[in-house]
Design an enzyme around this catalytic site. Structure first.
Site, PDB file in Angstrom:
ATOM      1  N   HIS A  47      -9.403 -11.345  -2.903  1.00 53.47           N
ATOM      2  CA  HIS A  47      -9.736 -10.703  -1.630  1.00 53.47           C
ATOM      3  C   HIS A  47     -11.021 -11.376  -1.173  1.00 53.47           C
ATOM      4  O   HIS A  47     -11.851 -11.758  -2.004  1.00 53.47           O
ATOM      5  CB  HIS A  47      -9.971  -9.199  -1.807  1.00 53.47           C
ATOM      6  CG  HIS A  47     -10.575  -8.570  -0.591  1.00 53.47           C
ATOM      7  ND1 HIS A  47      -9.834  -8.290   0.541  1.00 53.47           N
ATOM      8  CD2 HIS A  47     -11.851  -8.192  -0.317  1.00 53.47           C
ATOM      9  CE1 HIS A  47     -10.632  -7.754   1.449  1.00 53.47           C
ATOM     10  NE2 HIS A  47     -11.859  -7.680   0.951  1.00 53.47           N
ATOM     11  N   CYS A 121      -6.296 -11.000   4.072  1.00 55.05           N
ATOM     12  CA  CYS A 121      -7.741 -10.979   4.237  1.00 55.05           C
ATOM     13  C   CYS A 121      -8.350 -12.374   4.249  1.00 55.05           C
ATOM     14  O   CYS A 121      -9.341 -12.622   4.948  1.00 55.05           O
ATOM     15  CB  CYS A 121      -8.380 -10.146   3.127  1.00 55.05           C
ATOM     16  SG  CYS A 121      -7.938 -10.727   1.465  1.00 55.05           S
TER      17      CYS A 121
END
Length: 178
Positions: A47, A121
């Site tokens: 992430h 992301c």
């Protein structure tokens, strides 16, 4: 964690006539302990978020057709294990200009359009970085998604992953609050 909405108002800033450059960092988080091994081969499930002006902006999934862009305290995104910060460059945008930019770009990144391979992301962080510094994020951060985009069609349907319904260990978004 605060969800960023395009309709929120930005606060005005005071200037002494000089514009200063703000550093941009890519904050990278591990999604799995397997990254401890994969990382050394230039792979991993990560992430990421963009840190600028003392805030970190990220993108995550939820079930609603509203922004999935959120802000958190830098290097402390809930549900993930911080791995490292990568200096990406700098911008001459003020805090309020960055905030306006994030509100604008958040219109493209709805929570219900999050896709692990095609719009995650890391794609968000790459677009933000490219638009603010003119440079992309390092290739290793989203390498598995690129590999997955080539291999997804040959994976059995039972293990094809198209989207996630929420961020791990994260309560429902409660809306944006200043």
């Amino acid at each position: 964690m605060r969800l960023l909405r395009s309709s929120s108002s930005s606060s005005k800033e005071q200037y002494n006539g000089e514009k200063t450059r703000a550093l941009l960092y890519l904050n990278v988080y591990d999604l799995t302990p397997v990254n401890n091994y994969l990382y050394w081969f230039g792979l991993g499930v990560f992430h990421s978020g963009i840190e600028v002006h003392g805030l970190e902006y990220g993108y995550g999934a939820h079930d609603y057709p509203t922004s999935g862009v959120f802000e958190v305290e830098p290097r402390s995104c809930p549900g993930f294990v911080f791995r490292r910060a990568v200096l990406l460059g700098s911008t001459d945008m003020s805090r309020s200009e960055v905030r306006s930019f994030m509100e604008h770009i958040s219109e493209k990144y709805h929570g219900d359009s999050y896709h692990l391979i095609a719009k995650n992301c890391n794609h968000f962080a790459d677009e933000v970085c490219s638009r603010l510094t003119g440079k992309p994020i390092p290739g290793w951060v989203n390498r598995l998604a690129r590999v997955g985009s080539f291999c997804n069609c040959i994976l059995p349907e039972a293990i094809q992953v198209t989207r996630i319904s929420h961020l791990p260990d994260h309560q429902a978004f409660s809306g944006f609050c200043s």
